[in-house]
Motif scaffolding. Structure first.
Motif, PDB file in Angstrom:
ATOM      1  N   GLU A  62       0.058   4.211   0.586  1.00  0.00           N
ATOM      2  CA  GLU A  62      -0.310   5.170   1.614  1.00  0.00           C
ATOM      3  C   GLU A  62       0.301   4.839   2.973  1.00  0.00           C
ATOM      4  O   GLU A  62       0.301   5.673   3.889  1.00  0.00           O
TER       5      GLU A  62
ATOM      6  N   PHE B  70       0.840  -1.190   0.000  1.00  0.00           N
ATOM      7  CA  PHE B  70       0.000   0.000   0.000  1.00  0.00           C
ATOM      8  C   PHE B  70       0.878   1.245   0.000  1.00  0.00           C
ATOM      9  O   PHE B  70       1.674   1.452   0.934  1.00  0.00           O
TER      10      PHE B  70
ATOM     11  N   ASN C 239       2.993  -1.230   6.416  1.00  0.00           N
ATOM     12  CA  ASN C 239       2.684  -2.268   5.438  1.00  0.00           C
ATOM     13  C   ASN C 239       2.924  -3.655   6.016  1.00  0.00           C
ATOM     14  O   ASN C 239       2.070  -4.550   5.924  1.00  0.00           O
TER      15      ASN C 239
END
Length: 331
Positions: A103, A101, A109
């Motif tokens: 973000e 990810f 993660n």
């Protein structure tokens, strides 16, 4: 001294992966043609094949991501089903395409993927820190993926797949498009996971990687097995010998002398064929131990001055080409 890997192999005779007579059809197309796969606990098992050979289909069937039309798939003696969460907990997947990810930070993660298997905060924190240390991303734990180099991104991808300490790990071309240093670190990491007891199913387009880390290698094409064995065993299946290139500039302008030399070399017991290419004799030999010595001795007897000489023994890519008719790198 026996390693953890050796102990695992000796102690557990059951297959980590057992695929028997696996059949998968897509309409009229037969993707898997009664395929068998038998991965022993504690080994690094290479699964190779050209594009469209059935590798991905077979792996997806093993993981329960695809239904199949016939045969049997068992992992650690159990059937994989969508709800067999205890079995899934024992498996890790490192896909070819980086699956993280953007973000989230590196640590976030890894923690997210760990949380899919481990609920306890204390244990999860320990596992996340161990995974970060294992892939050497400690100084990057607060970075988001877009700030990482290709090699570091691959290491993050690995950490997300192995953070929950799986017993069986699928690595699908984990070193694609990374620098040599990162590539070596990734391969060393896979070997270390194996020494710690993990069973590994490994796919790659890099033949030298397969030779370096795989205990056994299975080559499939058109959904069925073409060959299975160690790298050396597979090389012996292919009747390929040494390839010798010899610069012979004095033969360039003398066609009669060149023909005489080529015919003489061709009569040697060790020589399969002789070709001429722009000042160079290309000699293909039968498998043997003294091919280069025999060829050079013959040229010395013929008083043929030689320039640069190169010799190449069969590579695993030669084996793959001979067995499947295509080079794995060029698919």
């Amino acid at each position: 001294m026996a390693t953890t890997n050796d102990t695992t192999k000796a102690a557990n005779g059951a297959a980590a992966i057992s695929v028997t007579d696996l059949v998968k059809r897509y309409g009229d197309a037969l993707a898997l043609d009664y395929l068998d796969i038998d991965v022993r606990p504690g080994e690094v098992y290479g699964l190779l094949g050209p594009n469209g050979s059935g590798k991905t289909t077979a792996i997806n069937c093993i993981l329960g991501l695809l239904t199949y039309d016939g045969g049997q798939v068992r992992v650690f003696g159990e059937e994989m089903t969508p709800t067999n969460y205890a079995l899934k907990r024992r498996i890790g997947i490192v896909p070819q395409d980086v699956a993280v990810f953007n973000e989230l930070t590196v640590q976030e993660n890894i923690d997210y993927f760990c949380s899919l298997y481990v609920r306890g905060n204390t244990e999860r924190k320990r596992l996340v820190n161990e995974a970060i240390d294992f892939v050497e991303l400690g100084e990057f734990r607060s970075y988001r993926p877009r700030r990482l180099s290709g090699g570091l991104l691959r290491r993050l991808n690995i950490a997300c797949g192995i953070v929950h300490k799986p017993e069986l790990i699928f690595f699908d071309e984990p070193t694609v498009a990374v620098d040599p240093q990162s590539r070596n670190r990734i391969l060393e990491g896979i070997q270390e996971l194996n020494r710690q007891g993990a069973t590994v199913l490994y796919t790659s387009h890099y033949m030298e990687e397969v030779e370096q880390i795989c205990d056994r290698i299975q080559i499939i094409d058109h959904g069925r097995q073409i060959a299975l064995g160690t790298a050396e065993e597979l090389k012996r299946m292919v009747d390929a010998g040494e390839r010798i290139s010899i610069e012979a500039p004095t033969l360039t302008g003398d066609e009669a002398a060149r023909e005489h030399v080529m015919q003489t070399l061709g009569r040697l017991a060790c020589v399969r064929s002789v070709d001429w290419d722009d000042g160079t004799l290309d000699v293909t030999c039968e498998p043997g131990e003294h091919d280069l010595i025999d060829v050079l001795q013959a040229l010395r007897t013929l008083d043929v001055p030689v320039g640069h000489v190169s010799s190449r023994t069969p590579t695993f890519n030669d084996v793959f080409l001979a067995l499947t008719g295509t080079a794995l790198r060029d698919n």
